[in-house]
Design a protein around this motif. Structure first.
Motif, mmCIF file in Angstrom:
data_model
loop_
_atom_site.group_PDB
_atom_site.id
_atom_site.type_symbol
_atom_site.label_atom_id
_atom_site.label_comp_id
_atom_site.label_asym_id
_atom_site.label_seq_id
_atom_site.Cartn_x
_atom_site.Cartn_y
_atom_site.Cartn_z
ATOM 1 N N LEU A 251 1.618 15.286 -2.488
ATOM 2 C CA LEU A 251 1.116 14.079 -3.156
ATOM 3 C C LEU A 251 0.042 14.445 -4.170
ATOM 4 O O LEU A 251 -0.655 15.461 -4.013
ATOM 5 N N THR A 252 -0.086 13.626 -5.212
ATOM 6 C CA THR A 252 -1.253 13.757 -6.078
ATOM 7 C C THR A 252 -2.407 13.012 -5.413
ATOM 8 O O THR A 252 -2.196 12.162 -4.538
ATOM 9 N N GLU B 163 -3.777 5.582 -3.480
ATOM 10 C CA GLU B 163 -2.946 4.372 -3.505
ATOM 11 C C GLU B 163 -2.384 4.065 -2.123
ATOM 12 O O GLU B 163 -2.334 2.909 -1.694
ATOM 13 N N VAL B 164 -1.955 5.115 -1.416
ATOM 14 C CA VAL B 164 -1.426 4.929 -0.062
ATOM 15 C C VAL B 164 -2.522 4.405 0.869
ATOM 16 O O VAL B 164 -2.299 3.523 1.703
ATOM 17 N N GLN C 207 0.866 -1.184 0.000
ATOM 18 C CA GLN C 207 0.000 0.000 0.000
ATOM 19 C C GLN C 207 0.900 1.231 0.000
ATOM 20 O O GLN C 207 1.244 1.787 1.042
ATOM 21 N N TYR C 208 1.296 1.626 -1.193
ATOM 22 C CA TYR C 208 2.199 2.761 -1.355
ATOM 23 C C TYR C 208 1.903 3.355 -2.726
ATOM 24 O O TYR C 208 1.041 2.852 -3.452
ATOM 25 N N VAL C 209 2.566 4.426 -3.088
ATOM 26 C CA VAL C 209 2.326 4.993 -4.416
ATOM 27 C C VAL C 209 2.663 3.937 -5.470
ATOM 28 O O VAL C 209 3.589 3.143 -5.312
ATOM 29 N N ALA C 210 1.868 3.933 -6.552
ATOM 30 C CA ALA C 210 1.943 2.848 -7.535
ATOM 31 C C ALA C 210 3.347 2.636 -8.091
ATOM 32 O O ALA C 210 3.760 1.499 -8.353
ATOM 33 N N GLU C 211 4.100 3.748 -8.277
ATOM 34 C CA GLU C 211 5.427 3.642 -8.887
ATOM 35 C C GLU C 211 6.406 2.844 -8.030
ATOM 36 O O GLU C 211 7.392 2.297 -8.534
ATOM 37 N N LYS D 217 -4.235 10.816 -6.738
ATOM 38 C CA LYS D 217 -4.120 9.406 -7.126
ATOM 39 C C LYS D 217 -3.156 8.681 -6.192
ATOM 40 O O LYS D 217 -3.433 7.562 -5.731
ATOM 41 N N GLN D 218 -2.028 9.321 -5.885
ATOM 42 C CA GLN D 218 -1.057 8.715 -4.971
ATOM 43 C C GLN D 218 -1.655 8.558 -3.573
ATOM 44 O O GLN D 218 -1.434 7.552 -2.897
ATOM 45 N N TYR D 219 -2.424 9.540 -3.161
ATOM 46 C CA TYR D 219 -3.076 9.494 -1.845
ATOM 47 C C TYR D 219 -4.009 8.290 -1.748
ATOM 48 O O TYR D 219 -4.003 7.552 -0.750
#
Length: 424
Positions: free
Chosen positions: A327-328, A334-335, A220-224, A330-332
């Motif tokens: 953060l974006t 993802e987290v 559970q972290y940013v997709a990259e 989307k990243q939020y």
């Protein structure tokens, strides 16, 4: 005018208004004269030509439009007055019929939510009796001393609790990734500031040493980066040891707590502070339990539009806060490990709960006449002015556009006092 009210949904009504022929013709005549006054014909001053001539030069559709604009608000106001609905904001409007003799208007109105109170007095809610143990006092003193500790540069190997000053750069498959680099970064080992395993891998390092730290990013972290193996190249410049003062009258005095100079005075102070914190928390929980019961006992009709507006505001606020933290959105997500729909559903649940609680509270305030008038507001401003050695005008100026928020806070305090006095 004839008004017909139809309920479409909770707090949403359709108000149909049939304007009588006489009123509609008068509105058209008034509109015609308004438009005719601007018409200039050869040999006549503006608006002074014979009416028959002027009518040939005034667009009938403009007469209808002008008459409509003039009659919409009075028709709506009269309809609201007769049907006794309470509009929350401007309605949507459509024409159901229009001719030179007939006018039908349809207003779709979102109204102030309807609240039907249930029992709000004579209720019971658990209230904890807070206690403070000697262990809690000792732990709080230990934290105070730790917060007053000095960081001393050491040549010893780093251990948990030490602070490192280091440069680091992260690589995945030998390629540096964005956001994985920093210079002269201060990191306390054991603070859990970094991903799991990073801080533990630096235990034993010494100043001047370079160490490769291998970690795996959480799923559970940013997709990259999620779930990927990474290597951080760390260059340690300093190891700083935390030197915690020994508990003594001297170290207590160094804490500079008012009226606290000895170990015994510090113990008494910490016990009193902890007890107050626990008491305040118990009171908040007790009051919230009452509010929850009172809200559950009440019936609140919330229009979907009201909820949607508030959800949109909450979402926008969340987005701005996330972006301000780098953060974006989307990243939020993802987290969090959630979809946008899941987060929106959570926000909606919270919004509905908060709106219902607030509306029920305001309904009780209205029923029990728990208001704050201008005189009472001025009295509170005067008290604040005296407390902070300011003038009343300075206090008001400091509040600026938030005066009504201050009034609402005072009203909420009145409500709390009332509910606590009338429930167990």
């Amino acid at each position: 005018m004839k008004n017909t009210l139809t309920k479409l949904a909770p707090s949403k009504f359709q108000l149909d208004v049939e304007v009588d022929e006489k009123t509609w013709k008068e509105a058209q005549e008034k509109a015609f004269r308004k438009l005719a006054a601007k018409v200039s014909l050869p040999g006549f001053r503006p608006g002074k030509a014979p009416m028959a001539m002027l009518r040939a030069h005034v667009d009938p559709s403009k007469v209808i439009d002008t008459a409509l604009n003039d009659i919409l608000n009075p028709a709506f106001v009269q309809g609201v007055s007769e049907t006794k609905i309470r509009p929350l904001h401007n309605p949507d409007v459509e024409l159901t019929k229009v001719s030179d003799k007939e006018l039908g208007l349809r207003f779709v109105v979102v109204t102030t939510p309807e609240v039907t109170l249930g029992a709000y007095t004579g209720l019971k809610a658990e209230r904890k009796a807070p206690k403070v143990t000697e262990k809690e006092v000792t732990e709080s003193i230990t934290k105070l001393l730790e917060n007053n500790a000095n960081l001393v540069v050491t040549e010893n190997a780093a251990k948990m609790g030490d602070t490192l000053v280091l440069d680091f750069e992260g690589f995945i498959d030998g390629v540096a990734f964005e956001g994985g680099k920093a210079d002269n970064y201060s990191l306390e080992l054991g603070s859990n500031s970094f991903i799991p395993g990073f801080e533990e891998a630096l235990v034993g390092v010494k100043a001047g040493e370079t160490r490769d730290v291998k970690v795996t990013f959480p799923k559970q972290y940013v997709a990259e980066l999620a779930g990927k193996d990474a290597t951080f190249v760390c260059v340690v410049h300093e190891v700083k040891e935390k030197v915690i003062p020994v508990l003594s009258d001297e170290s207590v005095a160094d804490l500079e707590i008012e009226n606290v100079k000895t170990v015994e005075e510090l113990k008494a102070h910490q016990k009193e502070t902890l007890l107050k914190q626990k008491t305040d928390e118990a009171e908040r929980e007790h009051y919230q339990a009452l509010i929850n019961q009172i809200t559950d006992n009440a019936s609140v009709e919330l229009a979907e539009e009201i909820v949607n507006e508030e959800v949109a505001r909450e979402e926008e606020s969340t987005r701005k806060q996330v972006e301000s933290n780098g953060l974006t959105f989307k990243q939020y997500l993802e987290v969090l490990g959630k979809s946008e729909d899941e987060l929106k559903a959570e926000i909606r649940t919270g919004v509905e709960k908060n709106l219902k609680s607030y509306l029920v509270s305001m309904e009780i305030c209205a029923k029990e006449k728990l208001f704050v008038d201008d005189a009472e507001l001025d009295h509170e401003f005067a008290k604040l002015a005296e407390q902070y050695k300011m003038t009343v005008e300075q206090v008001k100026s400091a509040y600026g556009n938030n005066v009504e928020n201050f009034r609402d806070n005072l009203r909420q305090k009145k409500l709390q006092d009332f509910l606590l006095a009338n429930n167990q």
